[in-house]
Design a protein around this motif. Structure first.
Motif, PDB file in Angstrom:
ATOM      1  N   LEU A  37     -32.386  96.174  94.955  1.00 24.60           N
ATOM      2  CA  LEU A  37     -32.075  97.398  94.212  1.00 24.60           C
ATOM      3  C   LEU A  37     -31.489  97.082  92.844  1.00 24.60           C
ATOM      4  N   LEU A  38     -30.706  96.031  92.738  1.00 25.20           N
ATOM      5  CA  LEU A  38     -30.178  95.596  91.448  1.00 25.20           C
ATOM      6  C   LEU A  38     -31.323  95.227  90.502  1.00 25.20           C
ATOM      7  N   LEU A  39     -32.276  94.476  91.007  1.00 25.65           N
ATOM      8  CA  LEU A  39     -33.371  93.972  90.169  1.00 25.65           C
ATOM      9  C   LEU A  39     -34.436  95.019  89.868  1.00 25.65           C
ATOM     10  N   ASN A  40     -34.703  95.907  90.819  1.00 21.82           N
ATOM     11  CA  ASN A  40     -35.839  96.815  90.695  1.00 21.82           C
ATOM     12  C   ASN A  40     -35.482  98.294  90.584  1.00 21.82           C
ATOM     13  N   GLY A  41     -34.302  98.671  91.013  1.00 23.61           N
ATOM     14  CA  GLY A  41     -33.964 100.084  91.030  1.00 23.61           C
ATOM     15  C   GLY A  41     -34.783 100.824  92.078  1.00 23.61           C
ATOM     16  N   SER A  42     -34.694 102.137  92.048  1.00 20.93           N
ATOM     17  CA  SER A  42     -35.439 102.984  92.972  1.00 20.93           C
ATOM     18  C   SER A  42     -35.426 104.397  92.402  1.00 20.93           C
ATOM     19  N   LYS A  43     -36.521 104.800  91.799  1.00 18.67           N
ATOM     20  CA  LYS A  43     -36.535 106.080  91.084  1.00 18.67           C
ATOM     21  C   LYS A  43     -37.127 107.249  91.867  1.00 18.67           C
ATOM     22  N   LEU A  44     -37.811 106.971  92.976  1.00 19.43           N
ATOM     23  CA  LEU A  44     -38.406 108.046  93.755  1.00 19.43           C
ATOM     24  C   LEU A  44     -37.290 108.902  94.361  1.00 19.43           C
ATOM     25  N   TYR A  45     -37.316 110.197  94.105  1.00 21.37           N
ATOM     26  CA  TYR A  45     -36.298 111.136  94.578  1.00 21.37           C
ATOM     27  C   TYR A  45     -34.891 110.674  94.190  1.00 21.37           C
ATOM     28  N   SER A  46     -34.711 110.273  92.938  1.00 21.68           N
ATOM     29  CA  SER A  46     -33.414 109.793  92.490  1.00 21.68           C
ATOM     30  C   SER A  46     -32.953 110.534  91.243  1.00 21.68           C
ATOM     31  N   LEU A  47     -31.647 110.539  91.053  1.00 28.30           N
ATOM     32  CA  LEU A  47     -31.099 111.089  89.828  1.00 28.30           C
ATOM     33  C   LEU A  47     -31.277 110.115  88.671  1.00 28.30           C
ATOM     34  N   ASP A  48     -31.426 108.830  88.970  1.00 32.77           N
ATOM     35  CA  ASP A  48     -31.615 107.819  87.934  1.00 32.77           C
ATOM     36  C   ASP A  48     -32.822 108.120  87.050  1.00 32.77           C
ATOM     37  N   LYS A  49     -33.870 108.664  87.629  1.00 35.14           N
ATOM     38  CA  LYS A  49     -35.085 108.887  86.850  1.00 35.14           C
ATOM     39  C   LYS A  49     -34.863 109.878  85.709  1.00 35.14           C
ATOM     40  N   TYR A  50     -33.806 110.673  85.809  1.00 34.15           N
ATOM     41  CA  TYR A  50     -33.497 111.622  84.748  1.00 34.15           C
ATOM     42  C   TYR A  50     -32.672 110.985  83.620  1.00 34.15           C
ATOM     43  N   PHE A  51     -32.053 109.832  83.917  1.00 33.32           N
ATOM     44  CA  PHE A  51     -31.168 109.192  82.952  1.00 33.32           C
ATOM     45  C   PHE A  51     -31.711 107.898  82.389  1.00 33.32           C
ATOM     46  N   ILE A  52     -32.624 107.234  83.101  1.00 30.76           N
ATOM     47  CA  ILE A  52     -33.115 105.923  82.718  1.00 30.76           C
ATOM     48  C   ILE A  52     -34.605 105.994  82.485  1.00 30.76           C
ATOM     49  N   LYS A  53     -35.022 105.592  81.298  1.00 30.21           N
ATOM     50  CA  LYS A  53     -36.457 105.566  80.985  1.00 30.21           C
ATOM     51  C   LYS A  53     -37.047 104.228  81.417  1.00 30.21           C
TER      52      LYS A  53
END
Length: 127
Positions: free
Chosen positions: A110-126
């Protein structure tokens, strides 16, 4: 990232979050002062018990929401390295650090790849 990879990362993120919420709440419910005393007994400052338990609960919630996934993953990597080195390694692989090692690898993913599916991160990180 393919749809299958996105689903896989989502599953890792949510399950890791649930596991850490469980561990953190257990520390508070079992008496955080007891956990602090145990930290003291193994040579760690007792106040770290509060930090660890708080990180586990708040970080677990953040993972489930998909908020700051990479940051939380990195913090969990550090936490798990400490647990393995300070506590679990002496007990050996099975019955010792195997479980924490699996959680560490999931956290590192998760540190290396993240996880944007159904996440709030996708709204903040391009991407």
């Amino acid at each position: 990232m393919t749809n299958k990879e996105g689903i896989g990362a989502l599953l890792l993120r949510v399950v890791l979050g649930i596991i850490f919420i469980g561990h953190g709440t257990d520390k508070f419910q079992g008496g955080i002062a007891n956990t602090a005393g145990w930290f003291d007994s193994i040579g760690l400052p007792g106040f770290l018990a509060y930090i660890v338990a708080g990180l586990e609960v708040v970080g677990g919630i953040a993972l489930i929401l998909g908020l700051a996934t990479r940051i939380v993953g990195g913090l969990f990597v550090l936490l798990l390295l400490g647990a393995i080195i300070k506590v679990q390694f002496a007990a050996g692989f099975i019955g010792g650090y195997a479980y924490d090692l699996a959680l560490l690898v999931i956290s590192a993913y998760l540190l290396l790849n993240g996880s944007k599916l159904y996440s709030l991160d996708k709204y903040f990180i391009k991407s």
